[in-house]
Design a protein around this motif. Structure first.
Motif, PDB file in Angstrom:
ATOM      1  N   VAL A 127     -20.582  50.476   5.792  1.00  0.00           N
ATOM      2  CA  VAL A 127     -20.321  49.908   4.475  1.00  0.00           C
ATOM      3  C   VAL A 127     -18.887  49.393   4.399  1.00  0.00           C
ATOM      4  CG1 VAL A 127     -20.348  50.330   2.011  1.00  0.00           C
ATOM      5  CG2 VAL A 127     -22.008  51.483   3.498  1.00  0.00           C
ATOM      6  N   ARG A 128     -17.948  50.250   4.816  1.00  0.00           N
ATOM      7  CA  ARG A 128     -16.552  49.822   4.775  1.00  0.00           C
ATOM      8  C   ARG A 128     -16.178  49.185   6.103  1.00  0.00           C
ATOM      9  NH1 ARG A 128     -12.402  54.139   3.301  1.00  0.00           N
ATOM     10  NH2 ARG A 128     -13.705  55.456   4.583  1.00  0.00           N
ATOM     11  N   PRO A 129     -15.874  47.891   6.090  1.00  0.00           N
ATOM     12  CA  PRO A 129     -15.608  47.216   7.358  1.00  0.00           C
ATOM     13  C   PRO A 129     -14.433  47.832   8.110  1.00  0.00           C
ATOM     14  CG  PRO A 129     -15.228  45.735   5.475  1.00  0.00           C
ATOM     15  CD  PRO A 129     -15.822  46.988   4.934  1.00  0.00           C
ATOM     16  N   THR A 130     -13.530  48.502   7.391  1.00  0.00           N
ATOM     17  CA  THR A 130     -12.386  49.109   8.073  1.00  0.00           C
ATOM     18  C   THR A 130     -12.805  50.272   8.955  1.00  0.00           C
ATOM     19  OG1 THR A 130     -12.056  50.399   6.081  1.00  0.00           O
ATOM     20  CG2 THR A 130     -10.652  48.473   6.356  1.00  0.00           C
ATOM     21  N   ASN A 131     -14.015  50.801   8.738  1.00  0.00           N
ATOM     22  CA  ASN A 131     -14.475  51.905   9.572  1.00  0.00           C
ATOM     23  C   ASN A 131     -14.921  51.467  10.959  1.00  0.00           C
ATOM     24  OD1 ASN A 131     -14.034  53.647   7.533  1.00  0.00           O
ATOM     25  ND2 ASN A 131     -16.168  53.848   6.908  1.00  0.00           N
ATOM     26  N   LYS A 132     -15.130  50.172  11.115  1.00  0.00           N
ATOM     27  CA  LYS A 132     -15.687  49.705  12.388  1.00  0.00           C
ATOM     28  C   LYS A 132     -14.681  49.884  13.514  1.00  0.00           C
ATOM     29  CE  LYS A 132     -18.731  46.380  10.197  1.00  0.00           C
ATOM     30  NZ  LYS A 132     -19.013  44.968   9.938  1.00  0.00           N
ATOM     31  N   LYS A 133     -15.165  50.397  14.618  1.00  0.00           N
ATOM     32  CA  LYS A 133     -14.303  50.629  15.780  1.00  0.00           C
ATOM     33  C   LYS A 133     -14.488  49.508  16.800  1.00  0.00           C
ATOM     34  CE  LYS A 133     -15.079  55.615  15.414  1.00  0.00           C
ATOM     35  NZ  LYS A 133     -16.365  55.601  14.684  1.00  0.00           N
ATOM     36  N   ASN A 134     -13.473  49.343  17.637  1.00  0.00           N
ATOM     37  CA  ASN A 134     -13.567  48.399  18.747  1.00  0.00           C
ATOM     38  C   ASN A 134     -14.053  49.119  19.996  1.00  0.00           C
ATOM     39  OD1 ASN A 134     -12.277  46.374  17.164  1.00  0.00           O
ATOM     40  ND2 ASN A 134     -10.307  47.328  17.647  1.00  0.00           N
ATOM     41  N   LEU A 135     -14.554  48.331  20.933  1.00  0.00           N
ATOM     42  CA  LEU A 135     -14.996  48.891  22.212  1.00  0.00           C
ATOM     43  C   LEU A 135     -14.594  47.953  23.341  1.00  0.00           C
ATOM     44  CD1 LEU A 135     -16.668  50.918  23.897  1.00  0.00           C
ATOM     45  CD2 LEU A 135     -18.680  49.580  23.342  1.00  0.00           C
ATOM     46  N   ILE A 136     -13.922  48.519  24.352  1.00  0.00           N
ATOM     47  CA  ILE A 136     -13.638  47.766  25.583  1.00  0.00           C
ATOM     48  C   ILE A 136     -14.290  48.519  26.729  1.00  0.00           C
ATOM     49  CG2 ILE A 136     -11.895  46.619  26.988  1.00  0.00           C
ATOM     50  CD1 ILE A 136      -9.834  47.240  24.821  1.00  0.00           C
ATOM     51  N   LEU A 137     -15.171  47.851  27.441  1.00  0.00           N
ATOM     52  CA  LEU A 137     -15.879  48.445  28.576  1.00  0.00           C
ATOM     53  C   LEU A 137     -15.384  47.779  29.864  1.00  0.00           C
ATOM     54  CD1 LEU A 137     -18.171  50.208  29.783  1.00  0.00           C
ATOM     55  CD2 LEU A 137     -19.738  48.291  29.326  1.00  0.00           C
ATOM     56  N   PHE A 138     -14.659  48.535  30.687  1.00  0.00           N
ATOM     57  CA  PHE A 138     -14.184  48.014  31.974  1.00  0.00           C
ATOM     58  C   PHE A 138     -15.166  48.419  33.070  1.00  0.00           C
ATOM     59  CE2 PHE A 138     -10.231  48.193  29.536  1.00  0.00           C
ATOM     60  CZ  PHE A 138      -9.666  46.962  29.855  1.00  0.00           C
ATOM     61  N   ILE A 139     -15.587  47.439  33.853  1.00  0.00           N
ATOM     62  CA  ILE A 139     -16.526  47.686  34.945  1.00  0.00           C
ATOM     63  C   ILE A 139     -15.900  47.248  36.265  1.00  0.00           C
ATOM     64  CG2 ILE A 139     -18.776  47.099  35.948  1.00  0.00           C
ATOM     65  CD1 ILE A 139     -19.095  48.641  33.373  1.00  0.00           C
ATOM     66  N   GLY A 140     -15.747  48.193  37.180  1.00  0.00           N
ATOM     67  CA  GLY A 140     -15.443  47.810  38.553  1.00  0.00           C
ATOM     68  C   GLY A 140     -16.781  47.709  39.272  1.00  0.00           C
ATOM     69  N   ASP A 141     -17.156  46.503  39.652  1.00  0.00           N
ATOM     70  CA  ASP A 141     -18.478  46.355  40.279  1.00  0.00           C
ATOM     71  C   ASP A 141     -18.459  47.098  41.612  1.00  0.00           C
ATOM     72  OD1 ASP A 141     -20.924  45.292  41.469  1.00  0.00           O
ATOM     73  OD2 ASP A 141     -20.863  43.859  39.829  1.00  0.00           O
ATOM     74  N   ALA A 142     -19.313  48.098  41.748  1.00  0.00           N
ATOM     75  CA  ALA A 142     -19.402  48.950  42.955  1.00  0.00           C
ATOM     76  C   ALA A 142     -18.251  49.940  43.069  1.00  0.00           C
ATOM     77  CB  ALA A 142     -19.505  48.133  44.237  1.00  0.00           C
ATOM     78  N   MET A 143     -17.485  50.143  41.995  1.00  0.00           N
ATOM     79  CA  MET A 143     -16.292  50.987  42.068  1.00  0.00           C
ATOM     80  C   MET A 143     -16.641  52.468  41.899  1.00  0.00           C
ATOM     81  SD  MET A 143     -12.742  50.587  39.940  1.00  0.00           S
ATOM     82  CE  MET A 143     -13.448  51.350  38.461  1.00  0.00           C
ATOM     83  N   GLY A 144     -17.289  53.027  42.951  1.00  0.00           N
ATOM     84  CA  GLY A 144     -17.565  54.459  42.975  1.00  0.00           C
ATOM     85  C   GLY A 144     -16.285  55.250  43.202  1.00  0.00           C
ATOM     86  N   GLN A 145     -16.415  56.570  43.315  1.00  0.00           N
ATOM     87  CA  GLN A 145     -15.232  57.432  43.380  1.00  0.00           C
ATOM     88  C   GLN A 145     -14.299  57.064  44.527  1.00  0.00           C
ATOM     89  OE1 GLN A 145     -14.293  59.772  41.008  1.00  0.00           O
ATOM     90  NE2 GLN A 145     -12.403  59.491  42.178  1.00  0.00           N
ATOM     91  N   ASN A 146     -14.854  56.770  45.712  1.00  0.00           N
ATOM     92  CA  ASN A 146     -13.990  56.453  46.858  1.00  0.00           C
ATOM     93  C   ASN A 146     -13.172  55.188  46.630  1.00  0.00           C
ATOM     94  OD1 ASN A 146     -14.150  57.975  49.677  1.00  0.00           O
ATOM     95  ND2 ASN A 146     -16.027  58.373  48.522  1.00  0.00           N
ATOM     96  N   TYR A 147     -13.703  54.269  45.839  1.00  0.00           N
ATOM     97  CA  TYR A 147     -12.989  53.024  45.542  1.00  0.00           C
ATOM     98  C   TYR A 147     -11.818  53.310  44.611  1.00  0.00           C
ATOM     99  CZ  TYR A 147     -16.783  50.711  47.929  1.00  0.00           C
ATOM    100  OH  TYR A 147     -17.661  50.309  48.897  1.00  0.00           O
ATOM    101  N   ARG A 148     -12.060  54.193  43.655  1.00  0.00           N
ATOM    102  CA  ARG A 148     -10.958  54.597  42.774  1.00  0.00           C
ATOM    103  C   ARG A 148      -9.891  55.324  43.578  1.00  0.00           C
ATOM    104  NH1 ARG A 148     -13.374  56.365  36.911  1.00  0.00           N
ATOM    105  NH2 ARG A 148     -11.286  57.251  36.769  1.00  0.00           N
ATOM    106  N   ASP A 149     -10.327  56.220  44.480  1.00  0.00           N
ATOM    107  CA  ASP A 149      -9.366  56.956  45.318  1.00  0.00           C
ATOM    108  C   ASP A 149      -8.531  55.981  46.154  1.00  0.00           C
ATOM    109  OD1 ASP A 149     -10.458  59.264  44.294  1.00  0.00           O
ATOM    110  OD2 ASP A 149     -11.762  59.621  46.018  1.00  0.00           O
ATOM    111  N   ALA A 150      -9.196  54.994  46.743  1.00  0.00           N
ATOM    112  CA  ALA A 150      -8.489  54.028  47.583  1.00  0.00           C
ATOM    113  C   ALA A 150      -7.473  53.241  46.760  1.00  0.00           C
ATOM    114  CB  ALA A 150      -9.498  53.076  48.238  1.00  0.00           C
ATOM    115  N   GLY A 151      -7.863  52.834  45.561  1.00  0.00           N
ATOM    116  CA  GLY A 151      -6.944  52.105  44.691  1.00  0.00           C
ATOM    117  C   GLY A 151      -5.738  52.954  44.321  1.00  0.00           C
ATOM    118  N   ARG A 152      -5.972  54.254  44.075  1.00  0.00           N
ATOM    119  CA  ARG A 152      -4.875  55.161  43.726  1.00  0.00           C
ATOM    120  C   ARG A 152      -3.935  55.359  44.911  1.00  0.00           C
ATOM    121  NH1 ARG A 152      -7.341  59.529  43.736  1.00  0.00           N
ATOM    122  NH2 ARG A 152      -8.446  59.152  41.784  1.00  0.00           N
ATOM    123  N   ILE A 153      -4.514  55.600  46.089  1.00  0.00           N
ATOM    124  CA  ILE A 153      -3.686  55.885  47.265  1.00  0.00           C
ATOM    125  C   ILE A 153      -2.803  54.683  47.601  1.00  0.00           C
ATOM    126  CG2 ILE A 153      -3.803  56.274  49.766  1.00  0.00           C
ATOM    127  CD1 ILE A 153      -6.358  58.019  49.111  1.00  0.00           C
TER     128      ILE A 153
END
Ligand SMILES: [Zn+2]
Length: 580
Positions: A127-153
């Protein structure tokens, strides 16, 4: 004559076989559009009639009907009468478990039926438009855990910050407070592709590999464009929020914008290869009247202005009020404080040049550059993200944005380690832009999510000394896996490049990785969450749940839930960075 009768008569009196074409555990939001398709075969002729009922037997036919499309001869079985009814853009106004019984009666007087249940989750009218939240969805295509680890290292071990096994510095996505694991199997395969996985979060339902927000029907075997584009569909969250709740919508990617991951936010087809039609759907709209996105940034210009139907979709968007940019210079020349209302930027005819090559780094000998002389001036993902957020949030509108690092996957298919890892780093810098933007604009809370659509097979193996002759920091799928020339103990010693902010790759001790295959894998992928309702995203769950969790956060007051974050901070463990 006698033989013939024996063969035919059982069919004459067999009941028609009926199927409601909805996927397993079908779920919807209230007022979310879906197409209802009923398929019957084994009919005496095609004059058969359909009745739809609820669980009490009440006739629902007029609630759904008349059917928008009625077709015969859909299935591949010759000599069998079949008939299908399609009811387009249906929806449920109220929550609960809905039952549909489809009953088909043919001229023999016999009938057959099928029953399906649909779970409907309420999406409250805000009802109150000020209540509406934003959403940002970041997708690393194929970015499984090892890919995140590699990026961090690679990006966070620079400047001696990797000391005696401690990291002083995490990735942006690592710093987000909540982590969940997401199962990504498709409707028909343990190992998914990027189309069905994106459909899972975009619509809340599973489909087959290769499909975008549409699910199988009985004429797919034809393989024609018409048969690929007539499948039953579920409306995407981007379309839904735009149509019903006044959200601005956007997609940003380094892939062609009509490629599977970005396409899934706004297009519908059983075959992702229909890229010209996907681009057309972006402009014409499917459940929206007119374009489905306010911001489109990425590659894939070819699908917009070099098309089979001669339409110039770029020109059409400009006449609809979109500001068009074609390169990095013109994108970054847009004023951040006075952004355009709507923005289209297609910086390459196909997939954009990957980060490693945009930086001008020299590729390792086993990798090939994607640099393009035709497109010498392409933006980084963090620059596209900043401009997208400025445009979408203009005048305080609520927005939903998907940002994809598309070549993490594309480079990984070719076992191109440097190409893959630097693209993870580029996505992480874009995540930093998103997190900072959310923090700087607290008036409208923003849920930030960072995850992958599916995994691939790269693993972090160790460290190699690049001065050893034949040192190999990248074991390809075809290579023997048990021997790593130049392998040493210790840690990598990457350095940042002051000019670009990205790490260089000319140091002595480098991280070594290995690829088991050239393909996706079936492992679940990590998801990091920050902002209102972020704690809903912990645990292990299915990718279709992502849709319903996002919707739940957007339509709910999460204040009490978010107080948990303050309690967590009170219970902080002792800081390991005790004075230097
Ligand atoms: Zn892939």
């Amino acid at each position: 004559m006698h033989v013939c009768l024996v063969a035919v008569s059982p069919a004459l009196f067999a009941a028609p076989e009926v199927r409601i074409a909805l996927p397993e555990r079908c779920r919807l939001l209230t007022r979310q559009y879906f197409d209802l398709r009923v398929e019957a075969h084994g009919l005496t002729d095609t004059s058969a009639s359909l009745t739809l009922r609820d669980e009490l037997g009440n006739d629902l036919t007029s609630r759904f009907g008349p059917a928008d499309e009625v077709t015969a001869d859909n299935d591949p079985t010759p000599g069998d009468f079949d008939k299908s009814w399609v009811f387009r853009a249906e929806s449920y106004p109220t929550e609960g478990i809905k039952t549909i019984i489809a009953e088909v009666r043919d001229t023999s007087g016999t009938s057959g039926n099928d029953t399906r249940k649909i779970g409907v989750q309420r999406f409250k009218t805000l009802v109150r438009p000020t209540n509406k939240k934003n959403l940002i969805l970041f997708i690393g295509d194929a970015m499984g855990q090892n890919y995140r680890d590699a990026g961090r290292i690679v990006s966070r071990s620079t400047g001696g910050r990797f000391r005696e096994g401690f990291f002083d510095d995490l990735l942006e996505m690592d710093r987000m407070p909540y982590l969940g694991m997401v199962m990504t199997h498709s409707l028909n395969a343990l190992v998914p592709d990027s189309a069905n996985t994106a459909s899972a979060w975009a619509t809340g339902n599973k489909t087959v590999n290769g499909a975008l927000n549409a699910f199988p029907d009985n004429n797919d075997w034809r393989g024609t464009p018409a048969a690929q584009l007539d499948n039953p569909r579920f409306e995407t969250l981007w379309s839904y929020l735009r149509r019903l709740h006044g959200y601005k919508t956007g997609i940003v990617t380094t892939a062609p914008v009509s490629d599977a991951t970005p396409a899934a936010e706004g297009a519908y087809t059983i075959w992702r290869g229909q890229q010209d039609d996907i681009a057309r759907q972006f402009v014409d709209g499917t459940f929206t009247s007119g374009p489905v996105f306010d911001v489109i940034l990425g590659g894939g210009r070819r699908q917009f202005n070099s098309r089979f139907d001669q339409r110039d979709l770029l020109q059409e968007l400009v006449s609809l009020g979109y500001t068009r940019v074609d390169d990095r210079t013109s994108l970054n020349a847009l004023a951040q404080h006075e952004p355009p209302d709507r923005l289209i930027g297609l910086f390459h005819s196909d997939t954009m040049t990957v980060t490693y090559d945009k930086l001008g780094h020299l590729r390792p000998a086993d990798e090939s550059s994607t640099a393009s002389s035709a497109f010498p001036d392409q933006p980084f993902l963090e620059e596209m993200t900043a401009r997208a957020l400025a445009t979408l949030s203009k005048n305080g509108s609520p927005y939903i944005l998907m940002v994809e690092g598309g070549s993490v996957d594309k480079q990984s298919h070719g076992n191109q380690a440097a190409g893959t890892i630097w693209d993870v780093i580029e996505l992480d810098r874009a995540i930093g832009v998103g997190r900072n933007f959310a923090r700087a604009n607290p008036k409208r809370p923003t849920l930030v999510l960072a995850t992958a659509d599916h995994n691939q097979s790269m693993q972090v193996l160790g460290v190699v000394d690049s001065t050893v002759p034949g040192a190999n920091g990248n074991v390809h799928a075809e290579d023997p896996y048990y021997y790593l020339p130049g392998s040493v103990g210790g840690f990598p010693d990457y350095e940042d490049d002051a000019a670009t902010g990205y790490p260089r790759n000319d140091n002595r001790y480098r991280m070594a990785v290995g690829f088991r295959t050239h393909e996706h894998t079936a492992s679940p992928v990590p998801l990091s969450a920050e902002g209102p309702g972020a704690s809903l995203f912990t645990g292990v769950w299915d990718q279709t749940d992502l849709f319903f969790k996002m919707a739940r956060v957007l339509d709910s007051d999460t204040t009490k839930l978010d107080r948990l974050e303050k309690e967590r901070l009170k219970l902080q463990i002792v800081d390991q960075n005790y004075g230097e």
